[in-house]
Structure formats: structure tokens, C-alpha cells
Design an enzyme around this catalytic site. Structure first.
Site, PDB file in Angstrom:
ATOM      1  CG  HIS A  57      -1.927   1.102   1.225  1.00  0.00           C
ATOM      2  ND1 HIS A  57      -1.617   2.419   1.491  1.00  0.00           N
ATOM      3  CD2 HIS A  57      -3.263   1.072   0.968  1.00  0.00           C
ATOM      4  CE1 HIS A  57      -2.710   3.151   1.411  1.00  0.00           C
ATOM      5  NE2 HIS A  57      -3.718   2.366   1.087  1.00  0.00           N
TER       6      HIS A  57
ATOM      7  CB  CYS B 168      -4.214   3.610  -2.249  1.00  0.00           C
ATOM      8  SG  CYS B 168      -5.253   4.642  -1.180  1.00  0.00           S
TER       9      CYS B 168
ATOM     10  CG  HIS C 210      -7.438   0.873  -1.056  1.00  0.00           C
ATOM     11  ND1 HIS C 210      -6.624   1.157   0.026  1.00  0.00           N
ATOM     12  CD2 HIS C 210      -7.739  -0.427  -0.978  1.00  0.00           C
ATOM     13  CE1 HIS C 210      -6.440   0.038   0.729  1.00  0.00           C
ATOM     14  NE2 HIS C 210      -7.108  -0.926   0.127  1.00  0.00           N
TER      15      HIS C 210
ATOM     16  CG  ASP D  28      -9.549   3.800   0.800  1.00  0.00           C
ATOM     17  OD1 ASP D  28      -9.872   3.309   1.891  1.00  0.00           O
ATOM     18  OD2 ASP D  28      -8.422   4.272   0.576  1.00  0.00           O
ATOM     19  CG  HIS D  29     -10.890   6.534   3.705  1.00  0.00           C
ATOM     20  ND1 HIS D  29      -9.815   7.384   3.851  1.00  0.00           N
ATOM     21  CD2 HIS D  29     -10.455   5.332   4.173  1.00  0.00           C
ATOM     22  CE1 HIS D  29      -8.787   6.740   4.380  1.00  0.00           C
ATOM     23  NE2 HIS D  29      -9.159   5.489   4.583  1.00  0.00           N
TER      24      HIS D  29
ATOM     25  CE1 TYR E  26     -11.984   1.878   5.104  1.00  0.00           C
ATOM     26  CE2 TYR E  26     -10.898   2.739   7.058  1.00  0.00           C
ATOM     27  CZ  TYR E  26     -10.835   2.244   5.769  1.00  0.00           C
ATOM     28  OH  TYR E  26      -9.621   2.135   5.140  1.00  0.00           O
TER      29      TYR E  26
END
Length: 391
Positions: free
Chosen positions: A234, A272, A299, A349-350, A366
Site C-alpha cells: 500500500h 490507492c 482502493h 476507500d473511506h 469507514y
């Protein structure tokens, strides 16, 4: 591409698996967060988590994350035993059907934000990173004087102005926000523990961290290859040096170096778009195309960037990252692999805190409704692009 949902397990996550089943996700991305870093993940615990997920009509094919022990990152201690433990955990995960294992190689902090509930224009809240506030944290909260020479004079002036105008409550909130990015729960750490963690990295520069990362890859990638696992790094979050610590996965050149350090398909990248997208010079569609053959997990989120290095998390289809072009690049890679090739898993993601998110607990970043909105938008983009690819 296979839609997934990050879930932290029933003991930690207020979002339930029946709720995840309703989001449109086909799989769950999870990990055994209760197990200390470096310890072997037992087969029984892995199988119990898999059965729990499958009982709700979902699959578990991506492990996020299998942590790398700090001794490995620092190149010290009993690295050989930690390598062996990591290899054993990989074997247990592969036996349970895991195809992708994500990890990061960031020292001390897993992620960093200065604001965990920054107001958005539509009435929600988002995560935000303010470089001046981070500099204020380093200089005045942590007492790290070297930071003054590491940033532009205008940034330091803004940091000083913010700190001296801030209330005690605002300063305390900044400390809590930054410490929330340390591995585990934010309430387990204080400034003295952060200073001690930073002290353990004294004298370790970027070249050292790269060497330690290569040693890790050389020790575990052959096992991942034998097991059919993509061990995927990541990127740094945010993609810049903080607290005087080196960062080695922040841009395309860094990614190139990591993937060529042990040049094997099992040495992969978690794409990501939010982490890499926070760097002003990073072109995410280009990065997706350039490293497509090493991407098994993405992500997908967006950021709005400022010229000084600050950013905030935007709606999934807004912001400065061309998510549609990224998705198109990933679908093109799946088409190249063909029906027999490995799929690309992704997750929203998020997400912004929206609507009923304000009335329930959730892991920082999240929430349920905010991620559900993001997943719906991403699924719409992919459905449209898939129709074009089918022509």
C-alpha cells in the site's frame, strides 16, 4: 472487477455483515486485527473469519492487512523469526482461499490526518490533512524543531499562526487526530509514546528503509509466489515525509523501485487512488496503466489537493483524481488477462460522514452511508465502462 467492502470484524466494526450484504459488495476485505504484529495467524482463526463471512453470502479473497513487524522495517531485532512467522501466516491465508495480501511499509504511522471531521459543503464531514497544522503539531506539540527547515517558509509561518491562535481544545483535537493514525487504537498512544517510537528510527534514512524493504521482499515473495498470493504494498498516506521519517512508496518512481526490487508478479501494488492522488505530481491514470500487470487490488477514492501539500477527501467522483480514467485502465488490464486471468478486486476507500452515519459508531474513515454512496457511484461507472468494453 469485484466489488468489496472493508470490514474490521464483529468485535470492532459497528457495520454488520447483513448490512454489508445489502451494499452491493460481493466480497469482504478484512484482517485479524486482534492478533499482535508479527505473530502467526492461526488457521483456526482464519477459517472462523472466512466461515463467518461466507455465512452471509459474501466471499473473502483479500486480506487487508497482514502487518509487517517494526523490527523488519528498522532492520533490527529477530528479523529472521519475523520473516518465518510472516511466511507461515501467508500459508495459512492461502489455504483459506486468500488471493491478495495487502501490507504497508510506513514507519510508525499507518496514515495521517489533521482533521477527522472536516465540514463539507453539503453538510457531511470528511478526513483532511493540513500541512500547516501538521507542521504545527511537529514543532509545537511534539517539540521537533527540525521541521522548520523541512518546509517552505510560508508553510511554517502558517503553522505558527495557526498554533498561536488555536484554543487548547483545538490543539488537543489536532493531537488526537494525528495519533489516530498509529497502528491500533488511537487511545493506546500519547505524545511520549510517539516520541519513543520516533526515537527507534533515529539514523534510518530512505536508503536504509529501502534496503530493509528489499530484505523483506526477498524473504517472503518466493513463498507468496509458491502459494499463488499477490503480496501487494500500500502506498504512503500521505505521500510525503512526516516527523522526519522516510517514505519510500510515494510516487511512480518509488513504485517502480519496489516492484523491480524483487521482479516477480507476486510482488504487487495496492493502487490507492487517494494516497497516491494526494501527491501533486502523481498522474493516477498513468500509474494505473504503467503498473497494471501488478495490480490485483485497488482502493478507489478521491482527494481535493491544495498547492501547499494539504488535501481533503472528496466525493468519489469529484476531486483531482480522474477515477473514470483509472477504472478504464483497470478494466483494460482485466480484458488483457482474459477470462482465465486473476480479477482485480476493489473497494470504495473511506467515505464522507452522511445522514444516519452521524447517529452511529464507525471506524474512522469507514462510515456506512458515505461508503455506500461511493460504492454505488463506482459500480455505475464500471457498469457503463463494461458495456463499452463488450462492444
Amino acid at each position: 472487477m469485484i466489488a468489496n467492502w472493508r470490514w474490521y470484524g464483529a468485535a470492532l466494526d459497528a457495520v454488520t455483515l447483513p448490512e454489508v450484504r445489502q451494499t452491493g459488495a460481493r466480497g469482504v476485505v478484512t484482517a485479524l486485527h486482534e492478533i499482535p504484529d508479527g505473530a502467526v495467524w492461526p488457521k483456526e482463526a482464519i477459517d472462523a473469519r472466512r466461515k463467518e463471512i461466507e455465512a452471509h453470502g459474501l466471499s473473502w479473497r483479500v486480506c487487508e492487512s497482514l502487518p509487517v513487524h517494526d523490527d523488519i522495517k528498522r532492520g533490527s531485532g529477530a528479523r529472521t523469526s519475523w520473516f518465518e512467522n510472516y511466511r507461515q501466516s501467508l500459508a495459512h491465508l492461502a489455504a483459506a482461499g486468500i488471493e491478495v495480501v495487502a501490507y504497508n511499509f510506513m514507519p510508525v504511522l499507518d496514515w495521517t490526518r489533521t482533521d477527522l471531521a472536516h465540514p463539507t459543503a453539503t453538510g457531511g464531514t470528511c478526513l483532511r490533512f493540513s500541512l500547516p497544522k501538521m507542521v504545527a503539531f511537529e514543532r509545537y506539540c511534539l517539540g521537533r524543531t527540525a521541521v522548520e527547515g523541512e518546509v517552505a517558509p510560508a508553510v511554517f509561518r502558517a503553522a505558527s499562526a495557526w498554533y498561536h491562535a488555536a484554543t487548547e481544545a483545538q490543539r488537543d483535537d489536532l493531537v488526537r487526530s494525528v495519533l489516530a493514525g498509529m497502528p491500533g487504537a488511537a487511545d493506546r498512544y500519547d505524545l511520549s509514546e510517539l516520541r519513543a517510537a520516533l526515537h527507534r528510527y533515529d539514523g534510518i534514512g530512505a536508503a536504509d528503509l529501502r534496503a530493509h524493504h528489499q530484505a523483506f521482499l526477498e524473504a517472503v515473495i518466493p513463498t507468496a509466489a509458491e502459494l499463488g498470493i499477490s503480496l501487494s504494498v500500500h502506498p504512503d498516506d500521505p505521500p510525503r515525509s512526516l516527523l522526519g521519517l522516510p517514505r519510500i512508496v510515494s510516487n511512480a518512481s518509488d513504485v517502480e523501485a519496489v516492484l523491480r526490487a524483487v521482479d516477480h508478479p507476486a510482488n504487487g501494488l495496492v493502487l490507492c487512488t487517494g494516497s497516491l492522488g494526494a501527491h501533486l505530481a502523481n498522474d493516477l491514470p498513468d500509474i494505473a496503466r504503467r503498473f497494471a500487470d501488478r495490480i490485483r487490488f485497488a482502493h478507489l477514492r478521491n482527494v481535493s489537493r491544495a498547492g501547499d501539500g494539504s488535501f481533503e477527501e472528496a466525493d468519489h467522483l469529484d476531486g483531482d483524481v480522474d477515477i473514470v480514467a483509472v477504472a478504464e485502465a483497470l478494466l483494460a488490464e482485466e480484458a488483457r488477462r482474459g477470462a482465465s486471468g486473476p480479477p482485480i478486486h476493489f473497494r470504495p476507500d473511506h467515505g464522507h460522514v452522511l445522514l444516519s452515519d452521524f447517529d452511529r459508531d464507525f471506524i474512522t474513515g469507514y462510515p456506512l452511508v458515505g461508503r455506500l454512496k461511493g460504492l454505488a457511484e463506482l459500480r455505475g461507472v464500471l457498469a457503463t465502462l463494461n458495456r463499452q468494453f463488450a462492444r
